[in-house]
Design a protein around this motif. Structure first.
Motif, PDB file in Angstrom:
ATOM      1  N   PRO A 143      -6.095   0.852   0.004  1.00  0.00           N
ATOM      2  CA  PRO A 143      -6.520   2.254   0.023  1.00  0.00           C
ATOM      3  C   PRO A 143      -7.784   2.547  -0.790  1.00  0.00           C
ATOM      4  CG  PRO A 143      -4.156   2.143  -0.239  1.00  0.00           C
ATOM      5  CD  PRO A 143      -4.693   0.737  -0.381  1.00  0.00           C
ATOM      6  N   LYS A 159       1.489   2.289   4.041  1.00  0.00           N
ATOM      7  CA  LYS A 159       2.755   1.721   3.574  1.00  0.00           C
ATOM      8  C   LYS A 159       3.491   1.071   4.741  1.00  0.00           C
ATOM      9  CE  LYS A 159       6.824   2.812   0.842  1.00  0.00           C
ATOM     10  NZ  LYS A 159       6.657   1.612   0.036  1.00  0.00           N
ATOM     11  N   PHE A 166      -6.150  -3.754  -3.351  1.00  0.00           N
ATOM     12  CA  PHE A 166      -5.419  -2.547  -2.969  1.00  0.00           C
ATOM     13  C   PHE A 166      -6.198  -1.850  -1.856  1.00  0.00           C
ATOM     14  CE2 PHE A 166      -3.736   1.817  -4.045  1.00  0.00           C
ATOM     15  CZ  PHE A 166      -2.452   1.559  -3.584  1.00  0.00           C
ATOM     16  N   ALA A 190       0.850  -1.186   0.000  1.00  0.00           N
ATOM     17  CA  ALA A 190       0.000   0.000   0.000  1.00  0.00           C
ATOM     18  C   ALA A 190       0.884   1.233   0.000  1.00  0.00           C
ATOM     19  CB  ALA A 190      -0.934  -0.008   1.197  1.00  0.00           C
TER      20      ALA A 190
END
Length: 157
Positions: free
Chosen positions: A137, A110, A135, A105
């Protein structure tokens, strides 16, 4: 403008996702997929993620069919210069699995662990050579297709 810039830069946030290097204080920090996959799977390989496929030869079974506990190895690309690793946690269907992995991410996510994340086989031959990866986010599959080398199985070769 800030949201447009973030959207344009988001694909580049994955560039450091698979390094085996230890995060530096004050840097992005967090978990890297390599030590995470090693600890979670018990597969004792070293190096960046893209090096695991060749490193497993003769030491661990490798293949194109996912198994629970196997390590999925994403290919080294311009957007993933170190590749990426994820550990298969369950098989959902012939074309979908769930994985646990780290550092998939960007932004505040992250370097974090992501559990039970969907991965979809979109290869024409149904051989897990081209994938879509969840993903977090955007709470959906990302738009990118990721080439994969295959699965390293925890049982020795």
């Amino acid at each position: 403008m800030a949201s447009r810039r973030a959207a344009l830069l988001a694909p580049f946030a994955l560039l450091g996702c698979a390094t085996s290097r230890v995060p530096q204080p004050g840097g992005a920090g967090g978990l890297s997929c390599v030590p995470y996959a090693r600890a979670k799977s018990g597969i004792a390989l070293r190096g960046d993620a893209w090096q695991w496929w060749d490193g497993a030869e003769g030491r661990y079974a490798r293949g194109r069919v996912p198994r629970r506990g196997s390590v999925l190895v994403l290919m080294r690309t311009s957007r993933l210069p170190q590749g990426h690793l994820a550990v298969v946690t369950r098989l959902v269907s012939a074309r979908e699995i769930r994985v646990d992995h780290a550092n998939w991410a960007s932004g505040s996510a992250k370097g974090r662990e992501a559990r039970d994340q969907p991965v979809q086989d979109v290869s024409a031959a149904n051989d897990w050579s081209l994938l879509r990866v969840w993903f977090p986010p955007v709470n959906d599959y990302g738009a990118s297709h990721w080439p994969a080398l295959g699965f390293i199985h925890a049982a020795t070769a």
